[in-house]
Design a protein around this motif. Sequence first.
Motif, PDB file in Angstrom:
ATOM      1  N   LYS A  44       0.827  -1.200   0.000  1.00 19.46           N
ATOM      2  CA  LYS A  44       0.000   0.000   0.000  1.00 19.46           C
ATOM      3  C   LYS A  44       0.861   1.249   0.000  1.00 19.46           C
ATOM      4  N   LEU A  45       2.085   1.118   0.485  1.00 20.64           N
ATOM      5  CA  LEU A  45       2.969   2.273   0.523  1.00 20.64           C
ATOM      6  C   LEU A  45       3.273   2.779  -0.879  1.00 20.64           C
ATOM      7  N   LEU A  46       3.443   1.865  -1.813  1.00 23.43           N
ATOM      8  CA  LEU A  46       3.749   2.291  -3.180  1.00 23.43           C
ATOM      9  C   LEU A  46       2.493   2.417  -4.041  1.00 23.43           C
ATOM     10  N   GLY A  47       1.464   1.711  -3.668  1.00 28.13           N
ATOM     11  CA  GLY A  47       0.224   1.765  -4.441  1.00 28.13           C
ATOM     12  C   GLY A  47       0.395   1.106  -5.795  1.00 28.13           C
ATOM     13  N   LYS A  48      -0.405   1.594  -6.747  1.00 27.63           N
ATOM     14  CA  LYS A  48      -0.319   1.048  -8.112  1.00 27.63           C
ATOM     15  C   LYS A  48       0.741   1.808  -8.881  1.00 27.63           C
ATOM     16  N   GLY A  49       1.508   1.087  -9.652  1.00 27.75           N
ATOM     17  CA  GLY A  49       2.547   1.771 -10.417  1.00 27.75           C
ATOM     18  C   GLY A  49       3.437   0.765 -11.102  1.00 27.75           C
ATOM     19  N   TYR A  50       4.707   1.087 -11.214  1.00 33.53           N
ATOM     20  CA  TYR A  50       5.610   0.171 -11.891  1.00 33.53           C
ATOM     21  C   TYR A  50       6.974   0.132 -11.224  1.00 33.53           C
ATOM     22  N   LEU A  51       7.683  -0.922 -11.554  1.00 34.27           N
ATOM     23  CA  LEU A  51       9.050  -1.095 -11.100  1.00 34.27           C
ATOM     24  C   LEU A  51       9.889  -1.195 -12.372  1.00 34.27           C
ATOM     25  N   ALA A  52      10.907  -0.371 -12.479  1.00 34.43           N
ATOM     26  CA  ALA A  52      11.721  -0.376 -13.697  1.00 34.43           C
ATOM     27  C   ALA A  52      13.189  -0.600 -13.367  1.00 34.43           C
ATOM     28  N   PHE A  53      13.866  -1.309 -14.251  1.00 38.57           N
ATOM     29  CA  PHE A  53      15.311  -1.515 -14.131  1.00 38.57           C
ATOM     30  C   PHE A  53      15.961  -0.932 -15.374  1.00 38.57           C
ATOM     31  N   THR A  54      17.038  -0.235 -15.174  1.00 36.44           N
ATOM     32  CA  THR A  54      17.788   0.298 -16.306  1.00 36.44           C
ATOM     33  C   THR A  54      19.249  -0.005 -16.080  1.00 36.44           C
ATOM     34  N   CYS A  55      19.931  -0.383 -17.144  1.00 31.14           N
ATOM     35  CA  CYS A  55      21.369  -0.575 -17.025  1.00 31.14           C
ATOM     36  C   CYS A  55      22.030   0.323 -18.052  1.00 31.14           C
ATOM     37  N   ASP A  56      22.631   1.399 -17.544  1.00 24.51           N
ATOM     38  CA  ASP A  56      23.251   2.390 -18.402  1.00 24.51           C
ATOM     39  C   ASP A  56      24.728   2.044 -18.494  1.00 24.51           C
ATOM     40  N   ARG A  57      25.087   1.362 -19.576  1.00 18.28           N
ATOM     41  CA  ARG A  57      26.457   0.877 -19.678  1.00 18.28           C
ATOM     42  C   ARG A  57      27.374   1.927 -20.271  1.00 18.28           C
ATOM     43  N   THR A  58      28.521   2.105 -19.637  1.00 16.05           N
ATOM     44  CA  THR A  58      29.496   3.093 -20.078  1.00 16.05           C
ATOM     45  C   THR A  58      29.853   2.836 -21.536  1.00 16.05           C
ATOM     46  N   GLY A  59      29.718   3.882 -22.348  1.00 16.04           N
ATOM     47  CA  GLY A  59      30.134   3.775 -23.745  1.00 16.04           C
ATOM     48  C   GLY A  59      29.137   3.100 -24.671  1.00 16.04           C
ATOM     49  N   ALA A  60      28.054   2.562 -24.126  1.00 14.43           N
ATOM     50  CA  ALA A  60      27.064   1.876 -24.975  1.00 14.43           C
ATOM     51  C   ALA A  60      25.888   2.811 -25.263  1.00 14.43           C
ATOM     52  N   ASP A  61      25.346   2.711 -26.466  1.00 16.56           N
ATOM     53  CA  ASP A  61      24.232   3.568 -26.844  1.00 16.56           C
ATOM     54  C   ASP A  61      22.912   3.022 -26.308  1.00 16.56           C
TER      55      ASP A  61
END
Length: 299
Positions: free
Chosen positions: A109-126
């Motif tokens: 309930k603390l976060l409610g409805k929504g999403y969980l996202a993961f991002t991997c920003d790799r050095t030098g990669a587009d």
Amino acid sequence: MFDQNDNLVQPFQLESSHLRGRLVQMGSVLDIILHQHAYPAVVGHLLAEAIVIAVSLATSLKYQGVFTLQAKGDGVIRMLVVDVTNDGGIRAYAQYDADRLGDAAADTKLLGKGYLAFTCDRTGADDKYQGIVELTGGTLSEAVQHYFRQSEQLPTGLIAAAHSDGQGRWRGGCLLVQRMPREGGINVESATPEAEDWTRAMMLLGTCTPAEITDAAITPETLLFRLFHEEGVRVYEPTALRHQCRCTQTRVENMLKSLPRAEIEELAVNDLVTVTCEFCNKHYPFDKKTRDTLYAVNK
Ligand SMILES: [Zn+2]
């Protein structure tokens, strides 16, 4: 204050069932991150859990750069953000609605409805590795497991816990077990030896209690052996974790310069424009003279 043994991620493998895992144990680094803001206990608790989960996921990937876990919802806690660099530098923050904290209950309930996202920003990669999953009313751990089941077909089990001793000292832990990625897909639902291995490992994982996983007196080896000794558990070199914010004077200046000066001037209080890092809460003040110089250089 900083104790390497107190903040680490321990990689391991379960030889007989061909599964790999990560055990994250954190203490003083959580204290540093959580004390940068005056978080209410429930917010600190969920952020601590998000941190240990993010570390367990980040260190399961091979990357050079920054892994980010972001949870966003319509609940009391609007956002949780955790950054983990490939060498164990962590920063994190939470945004919450202080007025609504009174009716806060369980995690979900603390976060409610929504999403969980993961991002991997790799050095030098587009390209960025990106994954997203709906927060369906379970815990953060459940959302992560759901994601790996649906999107990656990579069976993943994890438990995470955090607690504070009431004196502002935090402990957090996360135990993750994952099938090793393999060609041809994996089906753990059919009656194969692989599926049996998986079921057994998940059962053992389920016996790990929140108290055990956050106990500073239990070493990673002890805990892993206690849980998985029949699976032939093998531990690898642990990685030390530390707090590290990436904000700098130069980055803040570049951010200011990217905005129209008129907008910046509107933010001045007693002629001082102060930029505050959302992560570490560090203040970067700019007086009128500094701003003149900044924008003159820009032209
Ligand atoms: Zn910062």
